[in-house]
Design a protein around this motif. Structure first.
Motif, PDB file in Angstrom:
ATOM      1  N   ILE A   1     -50.750 -12.484 -73.342  1.00 26.79           N
ATOM      2  CA  ILE A   1     -49.459 -13.163 -73.435  1.00 26.79           C
ATOM      3  C   ILE A   1     -49.687 -14.635 -73.753  1.00 26.79           C
ATOM      4  CG2 ILE A   1     -47.346 -13.770 -72.196  1.00 26.79           C
ATOM      5  CD1 ILE A   1     -47.806 -11.292 -70.447  1.00 26.79           C
ATOM      6  N   ASP A   2     -49.164 -15.070 -74.861  1.00 30.96           N
ATOM      7  CA  ASP A   2     -49.226 -16.483 -75.234  1.00 30.96           C
ATOM      8  C   ASP A   2     -48.224 -17.247 -74.380  1.00 30.96           C
ATOM      9  OD1 ASP A   2     -49.997 -18.749 -76.601  1.00 30.96           O
ATOM     10  OD2 ASP A   2     -48.622 -18.417 -78.272  1.00 30.96           O
ATOM     11  N   VAL A   3     -48.598 -18.435 -73.933  1.00 33.50           N
ATOM     12  CA  VAL A   3     -47.719 -19.233 -73.080  1.00 33.50           C
ATOM     13  C   VAL A   3     -47.507 -20.605 -73.709  1.00 33.50           C
ATOM     14  CG1 VAL A   3     -47.435 -20.338 -70.834  1.00 33.50           C
ATOM     15  CG2 VAL A   3     -48.396 -18.035 -70.978  1.00 33.50           C
ATOM     16  N   VAL A   4     -46.254 -20.948 -73.917  1.00 36.19           N
ATOM     17  CA  VAL A   4     -45.880 -22.255 -74.443  1.00 36.19           C
ATOM     18  C   VAL A   4     -44.949 -22.904 -73.415  1.00 36.19           C
ATOM     19  CG1 VAL A   4     -44.792 -23.521 -76.325  1.00 36.19           C
ATOM     20  CG2 VAL A   4     -46.014 -21.382 -76.807  1.00 36.19           C
TER      21      VAL A   4
ATOM     22  N   LYS B   1     -36.651  -6.365 -80.528  1.00 37.61           N
ATOM     23  CA  LYS B   1     -37.068  -7.554 -79.790  1.00 37.61           C
ATOM     24  C   LYS B   1     -36.804  -7.324 -78.309  1.00 37.61           C
ATOM     25  CE  LYS B   1     -36.479 -11.598 -81.611  1.00 37.61           C
ATOM     26  NZ  LYS B   1     -37.902 -12.027 -81.756  1.00 37.61           N
ATOM     27  N   PHE B   2     -37.853  -7.469 -77.507  1.00 35.49           N
ATOM     28  CA  PHE B   2     -37.770  -7.404 -76.045  1.00 35.49           C
ATOM     29  C   PHE B   2     -37.746  -8.830 -75.524  1.00 35.49           C
ATOM     30  CE2 PHE B   2     -40.146  -7.916 -72.094  1.00 35.49           C
ATOM     31  CZ  PHE B   2     -39.545  -6.998 -71.239  1.00 35.49           C
ATOM     32  N   MET B   3     -36.876  -9.098 -74.543  1.00 36.16           N
ATOM     33  CA  MET B   3     -36.800 -10.436 -73.974  1.00 36.16           C
ATOM     34  C   MET B   3     -36.525 -10.362 -72.478  1.00 36.16           C
ATOM     35  SD  MET B   3     -34.790 -12.693 -76.850  1.00 36.16           S
ATOM     36  CE  MET B   3     -35.457 -14.207 -76.149  1.00 36.16           C
ATOM     37  N   ILE B   4     -36.918 -11.406 -71.773  1.00 33.69           N
ATOM     38  CA  ILE B   4     -36.513 -11.600 -70.381  1.00 33.69           C
ATOM     39  C   ILE B   4     -35.997 -13.027 -70.251  1.00 33.69           C
ATOM     40  CG2 ILE B   4     -37.161 -11.566 -67.953  1.00 33.69           C
ATOM     41  CD1 ILE B   4     -39.528  -9.803 -68.633  1.00 33.69           C
ATOM     42  N   ILE B   5     -34.778 -13.167 -69.747  1.00 35.74           N
ATOM     43  CA  ILE B   5     -34.212 -14.473 -69.439  1.00 35.74           C
ATOM     44  C   ILE B   5     -33.824 -14.481 -67.962  1.00 35.74           C
ATOM     45  CG2 ILE B   5     -33.439 -14.966 -71.793  1.00 35.74           C
ATOM     46  CD1 ILE B   5     -30.651 -14.013 -71.012  1.00 35.74           C
ATOM     47  N   CYS B   6     -33.752 -15.664 -67.367  1.00 32.66           N
ATOM     48  CA  CYS B   6     -33.504 -15.768 -65.920  1.00 32.66           C
ATOM     49  C   CYS B   6     -32.424 -16.806 -65.643  1.00 32.66           C
ATOM     50  CB  CYS B   6     -34.783 -16.171 -65.189  1.00 32.66           C
ATOM     51  SG  CYS B   6     -36.157 -15.012 -65.399  1.00 32.66           S
ATOM     52  N   SER B   7     -31.589 -16.498 -64.656  1.00 34.09           N
ATOM     53  CA  SER B   7     -30.456 -17.359 -64.340  1.00 34.09           C
ATOM     54  C   SER B   7     -30.325 -17.528 -62.826  1.00 34.09           C
ATOM     55  CB  SER B   7     -29.172 -16.737 -64.906  1.00 34.09           C
ATOM     56  OG  SER B   7     -28.034 -17.495 -64.572  1.00 34.09           O
TER      57      SER B   7
ATOM     58  N   GLU C   1     -46.509  -7.866 -65.952  1.00 38.54           N
ATOM     59  CA  GLU C   1     -47.348  -9.065 -66.112  1.00 38.54           C
ATOM     60  C   GLU C   1     -46.539 -10.220 -66.690  1.00 38.54           C
ATOM     61  OE1 GLU C   1     -51.237 -10.687 -68.657  1.00 38.54           O
ATOM     62  OE2 GLU C   1     -50.642  -8.575 -68.795  1.00 38.54           O
ATOM     63  N   GLY C   2     -45.749  -9.933 -67.712  1.00 44.52           N
ATOM     64  CA  GLY C   2     -44.932 -10.974 -68.319  1.00 44.52           C
ATOM     65  C   GLY C   2     -43.907 -11.524 -67.352  1.00 44.52           C
ATOM     66  N   LEU C   3     -43.278 -10.631 -66.592  1.00 47.38           N
ATOM     67  CA  LEU C   3     -42.273 -11.058 -65.620  1.00 47.38           C
ATOM     68  C   LEU C   3     -42.895 -11.923 -64.536  1.00 47.38           C
ATOM     69  CD1 LEU C   3     -39.457 -10.993 -64.424  1.00 47.38           C
ATOM     70  CD2 LEU C   3     -39.985  -8.762 -63.434  1.00 47.38           C
TER      71      LEU C   3
ATOM     72  N   GLU D   1     -40.620 -13.128 -74.757  1.00 46.35           N
ATOM     73  CA  GLU D   1     -40.204 -12.482 -76.008  1.00 46.35           C
ATOM     74  C   GLU D   1     -41.371 -11.634 -76.527  1.00 46.35           C
ATOM     75  OE1 GLU D   1     -38.673 -13.999 -80.406  1.00 46.35           O
ATOM     76  OE2 GLU D   1     -38.362 -15.249 -78.645  1.00 46.35           O
ATOM     77  N   CYS D   2     -41.065 -10.464 -77.062  1.00 43.15           N
ATOM     78  CA  CYS D   2     -42.093  -9.587 -77.632  1.00 43.15           C
ATOM     79  C   CYS D   2     -41.425  -8.728 -78.695  1.00 43.15           C
ATOM     80  CB  CYS D   2     -42.711  -8.715 -76.543  1.00 43.15           C
ATOM     81  SG  CYS D   2     -44.155  -7.755 -77.060  1.00 43.15           S
ATOM     82  N   ASP D   3     -42.088  -8.513 -79.810  1.00 46.66           N
ATOM     83  CA  ASP D   3     -41.494  -7.787 -80.934  1.00 46.66           C
ATOM     84  C   ASP D   3     -42.178  -6.448 -81.183  1.00 46.66           C
ATOM     85  OD1 ASP D   3     -39.471  -9.684 -81.885  1.00 46.66           O
ATOM     86  OD2 ASP D   3     -41.183 -10.981 -82.312  1.00 46.66           O
ATOM     87  N   TYR D   4     -41.367  -5.478 -81.576  1.00 52.15           N
ATOM     88  CA  TYR D   4     -41.876  -4.166 -81.980  1.00 52.15           C
ATOM     89  C   TYR D   4     -41.879  -4.123 -83.504  1.00 52.15           C
ATOM     90  CZ  TYR D   4     -42.446   0.920 -82.112  1.00 52.15           C
ATOM     91  OH  TYR D   4     -42.908   2.190 -82.332  1.00 52.15           O
ATOM     92  N   ILE D   5     -43.084  -4.108 -84.069  1.00 50.73           N
ATOM     93  CA  ILE D   5     -43.264  -4.144 -85.527  1.00 50.73           C
ATOM     94  C   ILE D   5     -44.375  -3.165 -85.882  1.00 50.73           C
ATOM     95  CG2 ILE D   5     -43.803  -5.609 -87.523  1.00 50.73           C
ATOM     96  CD1 ILE D   5     -43.025  -8.042 -85.783  1.00 50.73           C
TER      97      ILE D   5
END
Length: 357
Positions: free
Chosen positions: A8-11, A160-166, A117-119, A38-42
């Protein structure tokens, strides 16, 4: 699904926005933490997972999510205990349901290990957004959308898979009253009612608006064939207490298999509260209310946790419920929150610690 060897790249965000947030006056789902995943299915595989600063995404106007509704999501929460440790509640159950929803919408399943892991990485980076105290949490919204260009009526080849938090406080404020559906339906046999498909919720908005005009906050949906059986509320599974017995509808291909619902049933078993999982007739609940035997109705869900219902409407009749000092709703909410906030023993292994990096 098995683990895939993806790093997982982290910015990191250049600066946090947290100091601009009024955590005492949050509107649910309107403020978002500093980072997202964010992660893409390609080309037939998930690739390029990244955690980066929260911000807009760019999609082609012909992306299939806009035209054919291939979109699913989950709802989860993170909690902080008195020692500043961050916990998830039954995350594997949510991940399993996420992929179950994906299969129903012809979306490729997301690798469970990569999801977790990403979460965990995302929550570790934004742990300051998880505030202490009962009622405070970080609401987590994982989702997948179809991104392939083109308006041909077929499953997308890219996603596109994503996780956002609020950050969140209570989902509902004030008293909640519900209307028993007798015309519109949420889901039908063989449909997608059990999946957290975006369209399930979009289709509810119109009848829910009609109910709100009559003074109700939610609809309790009935079976599509006869409207004789109560199934679930708009954003919650629903429980009825008749006498001292707890009753809730069985899950099916129309009803969401709620993680909080499952937890309530397990706690009922643990503490000797009689609970029945069976079909619930509208007439049974109306009759019990008329006789004073209907003690409680409450909803269960990730966003609301446990939400008591003060009254309900059915075919022009309105019923108010008693206010109980020893309500099941308050009991289950307290027991769940004590586990979620690490204030009680977790006999069931529901808590999941988010480790510090």
């Amino acid at each position: 699904m098995k683990n895939v060897p993806l790093a997982i790249d982290v910015v990191e965000a250049k600066a946090s926005r947290i100091d601009s947030v009024d955590f005492e006056n949050l509107i649910f789902g309107n403020v978002f933490a500093d980072h997202m995943m964010e992660c893409d299915y390609i080309d037939g595989q998930w690739q390029n997972p990244v955690i980066k600063p929260y911000g807009p995404i760019q999609l082609d106007p012909s992306a299939k999510v806009f035209h054919y509704g291939q979109a699913i999501f989950e709802g989860m929460k993170a909690f902080k205990d008195d020692e500043d440790q961050v916990w998830l509640f039954r995350p594997k159950a949510n991940i399993e349901r996420f992929n179950k929803s994906s299969v129903r919408l012809a979306i490729p399943e997301f690798p469970e290990d990569l999801f977790l892991e990403g979460l965990e990485t995302l929550l570790d980076m934004d742990r300051d957004w998880v505030k202490k105290g009962f009622g405070n949490s970080l609401y987590i919204r994982p989702f997948v959308i179809a991104t392939e260009r083109g308006v041909s009526a077929s499953p997308s080849k890219t996603y596109k898979f994503m996780i956002i938090c609020s950050p969140a406080k209570a989902y509902y404020s004030g008293e909640v009253r519900v209307f028993f559906a007798d015309k519109f339906s949420r889901a039908a046999d063989g449909g997608v009612g059990y999946a957290k498909a975006a369209g399930n919720y979009g289709a509810q908005f119109y009848p829910t608006n009609l109910a709100k005009e009559e003074g109700y906050q939610q609809i309790v949906w009935t079976d599509a064939n006869s409207h004789e059986y109560l199934e679930e509320a708009g954003t919650m599974n629903i429980f009825f207490r008749i006498g001292d017995k707890l009753i809730t509808a069985p899950t099916s291909d129309r009803i969401l298999d709620g993680v909080t619902r499952r937890s309530v049933l397990k706690l009922a078993e643990e503490f000797g509260i009689e609970a029945e999982v069976r079909r619930v007739k509208v007439s049974e609940v109306v009759d019990a209310a008329s006789k004073g035997e209907l003690k409680e109705i409450f909803g269960s869900g990730t966003a609301a946790t446990i939400n008591p219902v003060r009254g309900f409407g059915n075919k022009g009749e309105k019923f108010e419920l008693p206010q109980l000092e020893d309500s099941y709703a308050a009991f289950f909410k307290k027991k769940l929150m004590e586990i979620q906030y690490n204030k009680a023993e977790d006999k069931f292994g529901w808590r999941h610690l988010v480790k510090r990096s």
